[in-house]
Design an enzyme around this catalytic site. Structure first.
Site, PDB file in Angstrom:
ATOM      1  N   GLY A   1      -4.574   1.452  14.317  1.00  0.00           N
ATOM      2  CA  GLY A   1      -5.072   1.122  12.996  1.00  0.00           C
ATOM      3  C   GLY A   1      -4.832   2.191  11.951  1.00  0.00           C
ATOM      4  O   GLY A   1      -4.456   1.893  10.832  1.00  0.00           O
ATOM      5  N   GLN A   2      -5.023   3.472  12.312  1.00  0.00           N
ATOM      6  CA  GLN A   2      -5.023   4.551  11.321  1.00  0.00           C
ATOM      7  C   GLN A   2      -3.807   5.458  11.492  1.00  0.00           C
ATOM      8  O   GLN A   2      -3.204   5.508  12.564  1.00  0.00           O
ATOM      9  CB  GLN A   2      -6.314   5.359  11.458  1.00  0.00           C
ATOM     10  CG  GLN A   2      -7.570   4.521  11.225  1.00  0.00           C
ATOM     11  CD  GLN A   2      -8.829   5.345  11.385  1.00  0.00           C
ATOM     12  OE1 GLN A   2      -9.273   5.993  10.457  1.00  0.00           O
ATOM     13  NE2 GLN A   2      -9.414   5.328  12.566  1.00  0.00           N
TER      14      GLN A   2
ATOM     15  N   CYS B   1     -11.938   1.742  16.596  1.00  0.00           N
ATOM     16  CA  CYS B   1     -10.728   0.910  16.491  1.00  0.00           C
ATOM     17  C   CYS B   1      -9.758   1.057  17.655  1.00  0.00           C
ATOM     18  O   CYS B   1      -8.992   0.143  17.918  1.00  0.00           O
ATOM     19  CB  CYS B   1      -9.995   1.169  15.167  1.00  0.00           C
ATOM     20  SG  CYS B   1      -9.297   2.806  14.976  1.00  0.00           S
ATOM     21  N   MET B   2      -9.737   2.188  18.352  1.00  0.00           N
ATOM     22  CA  MET B   2      -8.712   2.382  19.372  1.00  0.00           C
ATOM     23  C   MET B   2      -9.249   2.741  20.756  1.00  0.00           C
ATOM     24  O   MET B   2      -8.479   2.900  21.692  1.00  0.00           O
ATOM     25  CB  MET B   2      -7.741   3.488  18.925  1.00  0.00           C
ATOM     26  CG  MET B   2      -6.852   3.103  17.765  1.00  0.00           C
ATOM     27  SD  MET B   2      -5.916   1.576  18.028  1.00  0.00           S
ATOM     28  CE  MET B   2      -4.954   1.989  19.473  1.00  0.00           C
TER      29      MET B   2
ATOM     30  N   LYS C   1       0.835  -1.203   0.000  1.00  0.00           N
ATOM     31  CA  LYS C   1       0.000   0.000   0.000  1.00  0.00           C
ATOM     32  C   LYS C   1       0.869   1.252   0.000  1.00  0.00           C
ATOM     33  O   LYS C   1       0.569   2.229  -0.680  1.00  0.00           O
ATOM     34  CB  LYS C   1      -0.941  -0.008   1.203  1.00  0.00           C
ATOM     35  CG  LYS C   1      -2.052  -1.029   1.112  1.00  0.00           C
ATOM     36  CD  LYS C   1      -3.108  -0.830   2.166  1.00  0.00           C
ATOM     37  CE  LYS C   1      -2.594  -1.088   3.566  1.00  0.00           C
ATOM     38  NZ  LYS C   1      -2.235  -2.495   3.809  1.00  0.00           N
TER      39      LYS C   1
ATOM     40  N   MET D   1      -6.919  -4.759  16.611  1.00  0.00           N
ATOM     41  CA  MET D   1      -8.379  -4.844  16.580  1.00  0.00           C
ATOM     42  C   MET D   1      -8.934  -6.089  17.258  1.00  0.00           C
ATOM     43  O   MET D   1     -10.049  -6.074  17.783  1.00  0.00           O
ATOM     44  CB  MET D   1      -8.887  -4.784  15.139  1.00  0.00           C
ATOM     45  CG  MET D   1      -8.608  -3.474  14.425  1.00  0.00           C
ATOM     46  SD  MET D   1      -9.213  -2.032  15.296  1.00  0.00           S
ATOM     47  CE  MET D   1      -7.684  -1.397  16.000  1.00  0.00           C
TER      48      MET D   1
END
Length: 793
Positions: free
Chosen positions: A420-421, A199-200, A110, A383
């Site tokens: 996650g981000q 997610c967090m 990615k 997650m």
């Protein structure tokens, strides 16, 4: 009534393939340069399909006319440093930044193809406003005027708590900061949330309840020192491939042990020394059994526990957040070590083996890895632990293990919650873009409100003292009509929300006004009344904050297309139109520097000081606390952390300076398989696609690699139902149904009785089936566990 799509971005492959027509450099050179980078990366692959590692790129093929500029990657919370090649005003190539201590020149697929996401054919370039049921192009001035007037109208008619903003861990730090300042400081509502709640949030509440302050105490350098890596429900090979490659490199150089502790077999399982599968939700029991074994076998670090830890008992049987207006508070009560030992008697390896499906010998093996005085242990999770109706608890329990053996806050000994981000830490946790948060504290604390009000130049009475809606409840409020206006930036909730049908219908009800800022058409732009075209990443200036507390700066490298504008400046323009010119005085040409300077004031001091902008511009980021010109790598240890006021360890987030060992029991999931719905449904990502695929599915090589979602089925279950790979399979839950192709013995294999579906495909919305149950402490939903039936079509 359903709203037709503005542009299909998945039915026609021609609309996904990269559009080059606007690129001044000819198409062949562009593709040649991108192909050169990708080919060299592929050639250096460490494990096929897991990691593309940057080796010696053919510089001659890439340097000709190309200027290289540094930036963090746009995808995931690892925060890899990239060098982006700019030629004639276009981003044409990417390579890993060898000066970045995060990835040391490595990239995943990615990252290598990230700039291709800038040039999709259906890129949003002009504002759109819904008139007469249809979206029509308008000027940016008209669109921003409408957004501001609609917000003022809604506030006048329904009150300030009728407007809201929903952002993202993909917001830059300036984006989130001005959003919080506008809504909390100026308008006076705490209706600010971000998709990092999905997610967090459990990681946040885990840190806060165990240590009193948020974010990891360690850093990525721990990988270079650890001898054991335990991955708790974390498919690190696909979700955090660059970090996993660093672990594999350590394994190549020296003796280390990798344990995959998971509910499904993945590529991580295949690369690990040992893969241990457990039944969903039972990680709670496994962690308690490990603690039992540590104490039983005399492996507890008595000095550390007695000097630096306290023990607390929390509330139990607290529900699953399925009721409206659900509230839950738990301050806990102190207990002694003997009471905690008595509690653990219910979690012997033999008792836990029956519940979890993990043998007693494997539980003892795990405990011995943690308990061995000669090992240094890193626990990683993401997650699998956080998207959990008891997510806070499992975070606490992993910390318990490390605290009991004293393996924490030293090089190589690190319980490490992965993000996650790209800026879920920097923009959500540090900036405070959750309903209860402020940049330096919480809205419930009067001193924190006064501090923020002074910096924001607003009356302290503007900032409400009570939180309002967390993410799930915010969309429930939109459904109920308590919220009338929502501004959505940098996220795609009409794909990501659990129990999605409910919230899609709610957003389309009469008397709701939705503004969406994005770069491509998505199912979320379908519900919008106004669509604002956003500048992406290197088309604007900003900062991200990654999983190891590293703040990274990126400059504007290219111009955004058409009238696309950064989310930061969209917010500033609307704020000024609403009359807040004094608070939003920033000049366009210097606004990022001005905002960051202001933001740093919230974090002054040894516990959280942020590095100055000139430092971030010169180097590949800096970790906070940044004190005396240095990043702090290990917190709470006086040897490394200048914020400590005691010798040894000082867990200064708690008033007594002690970390908390929490007594937390096993409790079952909100919904479990039964006779009518006999299978577990598990959801997640794949390495090729980022979240909902709105960017990566427009990168032709990634789209072609995985063009469509699928359902993984265990081979034995598939055989019993007569299902072969490619057959159409219907999944049905109590909330929805979905038909999609089967994948048998693919890259991942669920155990019998479980199916797995990735959520990147906007045409196959698996979240129509998931349940909106959540952890009552963190308010984070559980996407990993609900019940479905499986039928061959």
């Amino acid at each position: 009534m359903a709203v037709p799509r503005l542009l299909s971005n998945s039915n026609k492959q021609s609309q996904i393939i990269l559009e080059h027509n606007s690129i001044t450099m000819n198409r062949r050179n562009f593709l040649k340069k991108m192909a050169a980078a990708a080919a060299m990366a592929t050639a250096a692959t460490m494990i096929p399909g897991i990691l593309f590692a940057e080796d010696q790129l053919n510089e001659a093929a890439l340097k000709d006319g190309v200027e290289w500029k540094k930036t963090p990657c746009r995808f995931c919370g690892v925060g890899c440093g990239l060098l982006v090649g700019i030629d004639n005003g276009k981003a044409v190539a990417v390579k890993g930044d060898p000066n970045s201590s995060v990835n040391k020149g490595l990239c995943c697929m990615k990252g290598y193809h990230s700039v291709m996401a800038l040039y999709g054919k259906d890129r949003l370039t002009q504002p759109l406003v819904r008139k007469g049921g249809k979206l029509v192009t308008v000027s940016m001035e008209e669109a921003l005027d409408l957004v501001a007037s609609k917000m003022k109208e809604t506030i006048d008619k329904h009150g300030k708590d009728a407007v809201s903003i929903y952002g993202s861990g993909q917001w830059t730090i300036p984006d989130g900061y001005v959003a919080s300042k506008l809504f909390k400081g100026c308008i006076g509502t705490n209706n600010v949330e971000a998709n990092a709640r999905l997610c967090m949030a459990s990681a946040v509440t885990g840190f806060l309840t165990s240590f009193g302050v948020d974010e990891p105490m360690g850093c990525y350098e721990d990988i270079d020192h650890a001898t054991v890596f335990v991955l708790w429900g974390n498919n690190m090979a696909e979700m955090h491939p660059v970090l996993f490659s660093r672990i594999l490199e350590e394994k190549r150089k020296r003796k280390v042990t990798i344990i995959d502790l998971a509910t499904r077999t993945t590529r991580t399982s295949k690369a690990a020394d040992k893969s241990i599968l457990f039944h969903p939700q039972t990680d709670l029991a496994i962690a308690n059994a490990i603690c039992y074994e540590i104490i039983k076998n005399g492996w507890m670090n008595d000095t550390f526990v007695h000097k630096y830890c306290s023990i607390m008992k929390g509330k139990t049987k607290m529900g699953y957040g399925l009721k409206e207006h659900y509230k839950f508070k738990d301050k806990g009560e102190k207990i002694d070590l003997e009471a905690y030992k008595t509690f653990l008697e219910d979690y012997t390896p033999e008792k836990v083996a029956t519940l979890t499906g993990v043998s007693a010998s494997n539980i003892k093996y795990l405990a011995a890895l943690y308990g061995n005085a000669n090992t240094k242990v890193m626990s990683f999770w993401c997650m699998g632990a956080n998207q959990h109706t008891r997510g806070t608890w499992i975070n606490n329990l992993i910390y318990n293990i490390h605290l009991l053996v004293g393996k924490i806050s030293t090089p190589g000994n690190s319980p490490f919650s992965l993000t996650g981000q790209p800026s879920a830490c920097g923009t959500v946790r540090e900036v405070g873009t959750l309903t209860h948060k402020l940049p330096h504290g919480v809205v419930m604390n009067e001193e924190h409100r006064k501090f923020a009000a002074k910096i924001w130049d607003v009356p302290v009475s503007n900032i409400p003292a009570k939180p309002t809606y967390h993410t799930v409840d915010m969309f429930r409020a939109l459904d109920r009509g308590d919220l009338k206006f929502m501004w959505i930036q940098v996220t795609n909730p009409m794909v990501t929300m659990p129990h999605l049908n409910r919230y899609r219908k709610g957003a389309l009800k009469e008397d709701r006004f939705v503004v969406v800022s994005d770069i491509y058409p998505t199912p979320t732009t379908e519900i919008a009344d106004v669509i604002l075209p956003a500048a992406m990443w290197i088309e604007r200036e900003g900062m991200y904050g990654n999983s190891e507390r590293r703040t990274q700066y990126f400059e504007q490298m290219i111009e955004p297309p058409g009238n696309a504008m950064s989310d930061t400046w969209q917010l500033i323009e609307v704020a000024k139109r609403m009359g807040y010119t004094k608070q939003f005085y920033y000049k366009k040409e210097t606004h990022i520097a001005e905002i960051y300077k202001e933001y740093r004031r919230h974090h002054e001091g040894k516990k959280h000081n942020m590095a100055p902008l000139d430092v971030l511009k010169k180097q590949a980021g800096a970790m906070w606390p940044y004190v005396d010109g240095k990043s702090t790598q290990w917190r709470f240890n006086a040897k490394y952390d200048p914020a400590c006021t005691k010798e040894g360890f000082d867990f200064y987030g708690k008033p007594d300076g002690k970390a908390v060992i929490w007594q937390r029991p096993y409790e079952p999931a909100a919904e479990v398989p039964d006779q009518d719905y006999p299978f577990w449904l598990n959801t997640g990502r794949v390495i090729e696609h980022w979240h909902t695929g709105s960017m990566t599915r427009r990168i032709s090589v990634l789209h072609q690699a995985v063009p469509k979602s699928y359902v993984e089925i265990n081979p034995k279950d598939a055989k019993a139902m007569g299902i072969l790979s490619g057959d159409q399979v219907r999944l049905t839950s109590r909330r929805g149904t979905l038909v999609l192709p089967a994948l048998i013995n693919g890259r991942g294999v669920p155990p019998e009785g479980m199916v797995f579906v990735p959520f990147f495909d906007e045409d196959l919305l698996i979240n129509d089936l998931t349940i909106d149950a959540y952890d009552p402490i963190s308010k984070q939903p559980d996407y990993k566990k609900c019940a479905v039936k499986v039928e061959k079509v």
